[in-house]
Enzyme design. Structure first.
Site, short mmCIF file in Angstrom:
data_model
loop_
_atom_site.label_atom_id
_atom_site.label_comp_id
_atom_site.label_asym_id
_atom_site.label_seq_id
_atom_site.Cartn_x
_atom_site.Cartn_y
_atom_site.Cartn_z
N ASP A 298 1.23 6.76 2.29
CA ASP A 298 0.96 5.53 1.81
C ASP A 298 2.27 4.86 1.21
O ASP A 298 3.11 5.67 0.92
CB ASP A 298 -0.25 5.51 0.77
CG ASP A 298 -1.09 4.28 0.58
OD1 ASP A 298 -0.31 3.30 0.86
OD2 ASP A 298 -2.04 4.15 -0.05
C1 NOJ Z 1 -1.27 0.55 -0.18
C2 NOJ Z 1 -2.68 0.85 0.21
O1 NOJ Z 1 -3.34 2.08 -0.51
C3 NOJ Z 1 -2.87 1.16 1.74
O2 NOJ Z 1 -4.16 0.86 1.95
C4 NOJ Z 1 -2.18 0.15 2.30
O3 NOJ Z 1 -2.16 0.35 3.73
C5 NOJ Z 1 -0.71 0.09 2.12
N1 NOJ Z 1 -0.55 -0.21 0.55
C6 NOJ Z 1 0.02 -0.98 2.97
O4 NOJ Z 1 0.00 -2.31 2.26
#
Ligand code: NOJ
Length: 772
Positions: A298
């Protein structure tokens, strides 16, 4: 199309271009002249050979470059420089086709290996056409609706050059305070698994590389939805019985459906951060489930291993995540991988072979997707695809399919089109375009988003006078600092300050109308990432407004826009009609107007238990029984222990009767399957949908089992008086569970209850025995 080569460049440049194209031909040697990619599934042996051929020619740094992904924002030129130097395998948050082409040219034309970039984006519930939020799609109890929606989302995204959606989110959520409950399928692993597989089919098509489709990414692996206290990003402690039987189940379903990628979660799972958790990312994902795609972290979750106090420094964070099984690091500004992996190889902490094995599945995906043959997109075609009217129609139909009718006293709904000449539409969400869409909508067009007010006006035309009063301001979460960077149009920030005049305008309007439709709930950014709440109340003074309008004595319909259950105890006793419309998307207003006036019939069912108030959290239907079952007493002395609405609940404008439950056997040998059938009759006056739901309960065994578990469902349409027999199968798959006592998947000899009905309180009952 623009290239990165400056116009007027010398013969030198022309020669360079020629040499580069020769290199591309060599890299793609036996395949360059094969059938155009996408038309048929890629041949896996060829994919592997092509990846081998590339890897043989790549330097260690080039391989490490493939393992890094950056957001396309931050200091100017950071991304351009990294792409040109072959230091990135992927970029996220580029949504303009001219920009994806420009960056792709940098990667293809300027790097030694000419490896195209993989562009990723949060395509969560639509790209240009916004569909209902994921929790709403789950409320459709119709996996094919989810497949359709994500097929369209994939087509729109792919047309601008996006190859990879960071969806579906498969986190089971049993605590509605957690803001991200809106992004998933709710509390149940069976429903969650069905929606998971359906979305994989929608994004990826029949195979990875299918035309107009993109890679899917299951997230957040794993346990994120069990954050303590419902607080986003907090740690979770999940015992193996819940991990295997509940939290991991939708992820496993996605792997079985052929998902190409997984995203490691932010949280500390049982004290080991998911992004550094080798048990999760390697033992479970790769060894037990045979996942052969790749794992992305993530955003910044690799560097965060240091913040977790798990890794000593950024270097160690990179090494730990890599060793745990994270192939690609997603980050803002710079990746830990770019700072640590080469040194780790020098120091002998990681082998060059391991780097190659991490890069291989990324290259393989690029090959399957046909990026080497078709790195660029056609901007004119993209414009056409984004404008397709059939996408908006599909979004409206999806919104109609997802709404859940919670209450309908004296059949107030559907509303007569002729009975009400003056209609008051009241509430802070009734004419708010951004709040009709829900969170995680970035590249929508607000101008074409239809609010409830607009939908009602266009439905009724001159048949009725439709007037609007906002009534109250809504308490809105402060926009995130990232909003401008992400290019998000700022959502209006309303305060808690209320205008007495606005409030009394609304009650006067209701008083002088024949009917009031209140549109209340949460502002769009009150649920989603980093949007947990400690209360489930209707925000601000909405409850007060509702009560004041109801006090006028006029018929009142409450339409909710929400991503979680809200405390509507008072409304559930005093407001005759309540329709949960979730965040319904681009065509939300038209869909709601159709539903309210009977041109569409609600058939959605709740994908979570609707608690009476926040004090009942966590309440979910599949809990274990105890020595003092609920039938012998309440769980709280000061509150009912039953929920306001049970899991699977939802009314219709028609009524249905379940009867004649038949089991093909009452004794089943372990490993065998049996048929369970039930007759369902539409006993009302209109054609409508029902969802037949099958629940089982294992009465005894090596561990206690939940009082009920969903093990089958089917949504269908019946005309008035029509009757049909619905069949379910119960066998090994439905009866097997992870026994924490035996540390194994078991199908045990036991007696089982089975119920079939229209929600999780179904009463039509049978039983059977399983023998070994
Ligand atoms: C953080 C989020 O937790 C995730 O779900 C998302 O895909 C990423 N950022 C990218 O934006």
């Amino acid at each position: 199309m623009k290239t990165a080569i400056a116009p007027g460049s010398s013969r030198m440049n022309a020669r360079k271009i020629f040499l580069r194209s020769m290199l591309i031909v060599v890299a793609c040697a036996p395949f360059a002249f094969s059938q155009s990619p996408g038309d048929t599934p890629p041949d896996e042996q060829t994919v592997r050979q092509r990846a081998d051929a590339l890897l043989q020619k790549m330097t260690l740094d080039e391989k490490i470059g493939q393992l890094s992904q950056l957001f396309n924002f931050g200091p100017a030129k950071t991304v351009d420089d990294a792409v040109s130097k072959g230091q990135l395998g992927s970029v996220l948050f580029v949504t303009d086709p001219a920009e994806t082409n420009r960056l792709q040219h940098l990667a293809v034309d300027q790097t030694r290996m000419h490896i195209p970039l993989l562009f990723g984006f949060d395509v969560i519930h639509g790209f240009r056409t916004i569909f209902p939020v994921p929790i709403a799609m789950a409320a459709s109890w119709d996996p094919s609706a989810a497949t359709k929606a994500q097929t369209i989302a994939a087509k729109e995204a792919r047309s601008v050059g996006i190859h990879w959606a960071f969806a579906p989110m498969l986190d089971i959520a049993r605590d509605p305070r957690w803001g991200r409950i809106v992004e998933g399928a709710g509390e149940d692993p069976y429903l969650g698994s069905a929606m998971a597989a359906a979305q994989v089919r929608g994004f990826q098509g029949d195979y990875i590389g299918a035309p107009d489709h993109i890679l899917a990414c299951m997230k957040h692996f794993a346990g994120y939805g069990a954050a303590i206290g419902g607080r986003d990003y907090d740690e979770a402690y999940i015992p193996d019985t819940l991990l295997y039987n509940v939290y991991l189940a939708p992820f496993h379903a996605a792997v079985k459906a052929g998902i190409g990628t997984a995203m490691s979660a932010y949280l500390d799972l049982n004290d080991v951060p998911a992004t550094g958790n080798r048990w999760l990312l390697h033992d479970v994902l790769r060894e037990q489930w045979k996942f052969s795609g790749f794992v992305v972290s993530d955003a910044n979750s690799v560097k965060s291993l240091e913040i977790h106090r798990f890794a000593k420094d950024t270097y160690q964070a990179g090494v730990y995540a890599f060793k745990a099984g994270v192939n690609m690091e997603m980050a803002l500004g710079f990746t830990a991988y770019s700072k640590s992996l080469a040194t780790a190889v020098e120091r002998g902490e990681i082998t060059a072979q391991e780097i190659e094995e991490a890069a291989r599945p990324i290259l393989e995906m690029k090959i399957r997707l046909g990026l080497f043959e078709h790195p660029y997109v056609d901007e004119a075609r993209s414009k056409q695809i984004l404008a397709m009217p059939e996408h908006r129609v599909a979004s409206r139909l999806a919104a109609e399919r997802t709404a859940v009718l919670l209450r309908n006293e004296h059949e107030l709904l559907p509303l007569s089109k002729t009975a009400y000449k003056k209609i008051a539409v009241i509430g802070p969400l009734a004419d708010s375009k951004i709040d009709t869409l829900g969170s995680w909508a970035f590249r929508h067009d607000l101008a074409e988003t239809v609010t409830v007010l607009e939908g009602l006006k266009s439905k009724l035309g001159s048949q009725a006078e439709v007037s609007f009063a906002q009534g109250v301001q809504i308490r809105r979460k402060t926009p995130s600092m990232l909003d401008p960077i992400l290019g998000l149009k700022p959502a209006p920030v309303w305060t808690d300050q209320q205008s007495t005049e606005e409030f009394s305008n609304a009650t006067h309007l209701a008083n002088s109308s024949d009917l009031a439709i209140l549109v209340l709930g949460e502002a769009q950014n009150m649920s989603g990432e980093s949007a947990s709440r400690e209360s489930l109340d209707l925000p601000g003074r909405e409850e007060e407004l509702l009560e004041a309008v109801a006090a006028t004595g006029k018929p009142v319909v409450l339409v909710l826009l929400n991503g979680r259950p809200l405390d509507i105890k008072w409304a559930s006793e005093h407001i005759p009609a309540i329709l949960d419309a979730w965040y319904p998307g681009t065509q939300g207003g038209n869909a709601i107007a159709n539903l309210l006036f009977g041109d569409a019939v609600p058939g959605g069912k709740l994908p979570f238990t609707w608690v009476r108030d926040v004090g009942q959290v966590s309440t979910y239907y599949a809990h274990n029984t105890t020595q003092a079952p609920e039938s012998q007493g309440k769980r709280y002395w000061d509150e009912e222990s039953t929920p306001l609405y049970p899991f699977g609940y939802g009314l219709s404008y028609s009524t249905f009767q379940f009867s004649n439950l038949k089991l093909s056997q009452t004794q089943l040998k372990s490993g065998d399957s049996m048929d369970v059938s039930v007759d369902v009759e539409n006993t009302g006056a209109s054609t409508a949908d029902e969802v037949a739901q099958l629940y089982i309960h294992q009465q005894y065994g090596s561990t206690s089992r939940p009082v009920r578990e969903l093990k089958g469902f089917q949504r269908f349409t019946l005309a008035a008086d029509e009757k049909k027999t619905v069949h379910f199968s119960i066998g090994k798959e439905e009866l097997t569970y992870w026994s924490t006592a035996k540390k194994a998947w078991v199908e045990e000899a036991s007696k089982f209850d089975v119920w079939v009905g229209g929600n999780s309180n179904a009463t039509l009952h049978g039983d059977f025995v399983v023998t070994q």
